[in-house]
Design a protein around this motif. Structure first.
Motif, mmCIF file in Angstrom:
data_model
loop_
_atom_site.group_PDB
_atom_site.id
_atom_site.type_symbol
_atom_site.label_atom_id
_atom_site.label_comp_id
_atom_site.label_asym_id
_atom_site.label_seq_id
_atom_site.Cartn_x
_atom_site.Cartn_y
_atom_site.Cartn_z
ATOM 1 N N ASP A 76 49.226 33.382 36.049
ATOM 2 C CA ASP A 76 49.090 31.962 35.745
ATOM 3 C C ASP A 76 47.710 31.415 36.113
ATOM 4 O OD1 ASP A 76 51.718 31.973 34.883
ATOM 5 O OD2 ASP A 76 52.499 31.365 36.838
ATOM 6 N N SER A 77 46.894 32.193 36.809
ATOM 7 C CA SER A 77 45.572 31.743 37.234
ATOM 8 C C SER A 77 44.615 31.713 36.040
ATOM 9 C CB SER A 77 45.012 32.679 38.303
ATOM 10 O OG SER A 77 43.649 32.406 38.528
ATOM 11 N N PRO A 78 43.991 30.556 35.775
ATOM 12 C CA PRO A 78 43.036 30.504 34.672
ATOM 13 C C PRO A 78 41.743 31.255 34.984
ATOM 14 C CG PRO A 78 43.056 28.432 35.851
ATOM 15 C CD PRO A 78 44.147 29.278 36.453
ATOM 16 N N ILE A 79 41.522 31.570 36.244
ATOM 17 C CA ILE A 79 40.300 32.257 36.651
ATOM 18 C C ILE A 79 40.418 33.760 36.442
ATOM 19 C CG2 ILE A 79 38.808 32.794 38.622
ATOM 20 C CD1 ILE A 79 39.649 29.939 39.661
ATOM 21 N N SER A 80 41.473 34.353 36.999
ATOM 22 C CA SER A 80 41.583 35.814 36.967
ATOM 23 C C SER A 80 42.639 36.332 35.992
ATOM 24 C CB SER A 80 41.881 36.336 38.364
ATOM 25 O OG SER A 80 43.065 35.730 38.854
ATOM 26 N N ARG A 81 43.518 35.449 35.505
ATOM 27 C CA ARG A 81 44.560 35.806 34.539
ATOM 28 C C ARG A 81 45.347 37.055 34.941
ATOM 29 N NH1 ARG A 81 40.250 35.038 30.051
ATOM 30 N NH2 ARG A 81 40.097 37.221 30.504
ATOM 31 N N GLY A 82 45.664 37.156 36.236
ATOM 32 C CA GLY A 82 46.493 38.252 36.714
ATOM 33 C C GLY A 82 45.739 39.476 37.179
ATOM 34 N N ARG A 83 44.439 39.440 37.114
ATOM 35 C CA ARG A 83 43.650 40.606 37.514
ATOM 36 C C ARG A 83 43.079 40.401 38.908
ATOM 37 N NH1 ARG A 83 41.758 38.946 32.583
ATOM 38 N NH2 ARG A 83 42.473 40.172 30.813
ATOM 39 N N LEU A 84 42.916 41.505 39.636
ATOM 40 C CA LEU A 84 42.255 41.477 40.936
ATOM 41 C C LEU A 84 41.293 42.660 41.018
ATOM 42 C CD1 LEU A 84 45.211 40.742 43.398
ATOM 43 C CD2 LEU A 84 43.444 39.155 42.664
ATOM 44 N N CYS A 85 40.185 42.467 41.705
ATOM 45 C CA CYS A 85 39.256 43.562 41.936
ATOM 46 C C CYS A 85 39.858 44.485 42.999
ATOM 47 C CB CYS A 85 37.896 43.020 42.390
ATOM 48 S SG CYS A 85 37.903 42.359 44.070
ATOM 49 N N PRO A 86 39.245 45.618 43.297
ATOM 50 C CA PRO A 86 39.798 46.520 44.316
ATOM 51 C C PRO A 86 39.971 45.863 45.686
ATOM 52 C CG PRO A 86 38.189 47.692 43.008
ATOM 53 C CD PRO A 86 38.125 46.249 42.581
ATOM 54 N N LYS A 87 39.027 44.996 46.064
ATOM 55 C CA LYS A 87 39.167 44.332 47.366
ATOM 56 C C LYS A 87 40.344 43.361 47.355
ATOM 57 C CE LYS A 87 35.399 43.057 49.581
ATOM 58 N NZ LYS A 87 34.096 42.442 49.831
ATOM 59 N N GLY A 88 40.476 42.602 46.276
ATOM 60 C CA GLY A 88 41.593 41.673 46.170
ATOM 61 C C GLY A 88 42.925 42.387 46.129
ATOM 62 N N SER A 89 42.958 43.541 45.466
ATOM 63 C CA SER A 89 44.189 44.316 45.383
ATOM 64 C C SER A 89 44.589 44.879 46.743
ATOM 65 C CB SER A 89 44.015 45.476 44.402
ATOM 66 O OG SER A 89 43.777 44.987 43.112
ATOM 67 N N ALA A 90 43.610 45.096 47.595
ATOM 68 C CA ALA A 90 43.878 45.661 48.916
ATOM 69 C C ALA A 90 44.020 44.592 49.992
ATOM 70 C CB ALA A 90 42.763 46.635 49.293
ATOM 71 N N SER A 91 44.077 43.323 49.622
ATOM 72 C CA SER A 91 44.105 42.264 50.640
ATOM 73 C C SER A 91 45.390 42.256 51.451
ATOM 74 C CB SER A 91 43.821 40.894 50.025
ATOM 75 O OG SER A 91 44.722 40.598 49.004
ATOM 76 N N GLU A 92 46.439 42.903 50.986
ATOM 77 C CA GLU A 92 47.657 43.037 51.795
ATOM 78 C C GLU A 92 47.345 43.795 53.079
ATOM 79 O OE1 GLU A 92 50.862 45.365 53.429
ATOM 80 O OE2 GLU A 92 49.463 46.248 52.009
ATOM 81 N N GLN A 93 46.425 44.758 53.018
ATOM 82 C CA GLN A 93 46.035 45.521 54.198
ATOM 83 C C GLN A 93 45.294 44.642 55.199
ATOM 84 O OE1 GLN A 93 43.804 48.851 52.686
ATOM 85 N NE2 GLN A 93 45.443 49.388 51.269
ATOM 86 N N LEU A 94 44.595 43.631 54.711
ATOM 87 C CA LEU A 94 43.911 42.689 55.594
ATOM 88 C C LEU A 94 44.924 41.955 56.464
ATOM 89 C CD1 LEU A 94 41.235 41.032 56.241
ATOM 90 C CD2 LEU A 94 42.043 39.446 54.522
ATOM 91 N N VAL A 95 46.052 41.590 55.872
ATOM 92 C CA VAL A 95 47.084 40.832 56.571
ATOM 93 C C VAL A 95 47.897 41.716 57.510
ATOM 94 C CG1 VAL A 95 49.156 39.428 56.240
ATOM 95 C CG2 VAL A 95 47.250 39.210 54.668
ATOM 96 N N ASN A 96 48.250 42.915 57.056
ATOM 97 C CA ASN A 96 49.173 43.772 57.807
ATOM 98 C C ASN A 96 48.509 44.873 58.608
ATOM 99 O OD1 ASN A 96 51.482 42.408 56.929
ATOM 100 N ND2 ASN A 96 51.539 43.586 55.045
ATOM 101 N N SER A 97 47.202 44.860 58.730
ATOM 102 C CA SER A 97 46.501 45.921 59.443
ATOM 103 C C SER A 97 46.907 45.958 60.911
ATOM 104 C CB SER A 97 44.989 45.709 59.352
ATOM 105 O OG SER A 97 44.312 46.624 60.179
ATOM 106 N N SER A 98 47.136 47.159 61.416
ATOM 107 C CA SER A 98 47.505 47.299 62.830
ATOM 108 C C SER A 98 46.318 46.979 63.735
ATOM 109 C CB SER A 98 48.002 48.715 63.102
ATOM 110 O OG SER A 98 46.986 49.654 62.778
ATOM 111 N N SER A 99 45.094 46.989 63.212
ATOM 112 C CA SER A 99 43.916 46.689 64.025
ATOM 113 C C SER A 99 43.492 45.218 63.920
ATOM 114 C CB SER A 99 42.756 47.598 63.621
ATOM 115 O OG SER A 99 42.410 47.375 62.281
#
Length: 188
Positions: A76-99
């Motif tokens: 639904d995003s008019p900017i990315s239209r459902g796409r994410l770059c590799p960093k955006g796709s990996a942002s779940e790791q930013l939130v759940n990282s054990s470090s």
């Protein structure tokens, strides 16, 4: 018919069953029928914005038991239209990282170790230092007596991980404090 029968070979099976392009039952197995998407277990979906750059790609954050279990691009995003770059796709790791550090750390001048601070103490330290730097660098007038009302003691550098609204408010804060050296990573 046995599994090893030539009539059970994929191409022959496709032709025999009328599935010439292999898009029907011939491509399915018991294992694939039992598979479900990892996000199907989510309790809720929260819309967000990718934290990495100034583009502002839309994200769908899938949450289960108050823990992020997946992040995908928001169609639904008019900017990315459902796409994410590799960093955006990996942002779940930013939130759940054990470090990931989730407490406020402070290393005093000359110290070799970090100590933890509570939120109020950290905010008081930042406020005191901000006001002291503002006061030390304050300029009422220039050499010719023209009114300046500015400080050269503080400067602001906004990050591209903030959205436009946050950067706008930070710009207003620094301008109200008298700072004139205000820049943003997204503009540099």
């Amino acid at each position: 018919m046995s599994r090893l029968s030539p009539l059970n070979w994929p191409v022959l099976r496709q032709l025999r069953t009328g599935d010439a392009f292999g898009r029907d039952t011939n491509t399915r197995s018991v294992r694939t029928e039992e598979i479900s998407a990892r996000i199907s277990e989510a309790d809720r979906v929260v819309k967000s914005v990718c934290p990495y750059c100034a583009v502002g790609c839309g994200q769908r954050v899938y949450v289960k038991d108050e823990k992020v279990i997946g992040i995908e691009g928001d169609p639904d995003s008019p900017i990315s239209r459902g796409r994410l770059c590799p960093k955006g796709s990996a942002s779940e790791q930013l939130v759940n990282s054990s470090s990931r550090i989730t407490t406020i750390k402070y290393r005093a001048p000359g110290a070799t170790e970090w100590t933890e601070l509570d939120h109020d103490t950290a905010m008081d330290m930042i406020t005191d230092r901000f006001l002291a730097a503002r006061r030390r660098g304050w300029q009422d007038t220039d050499d010719q007596g023209r009114r300046l009302n500015r400080t050269m003691g503080i400067a602001g550098l906004g990050g591209a991980t903030l959205d436009n609204e946050e950067n706008y408010l930070i710009k207003k804060l620094f301008t109200a404090a008298g700072a004139i050296q205000i820049e943003n990573q997204a503009r540099i």
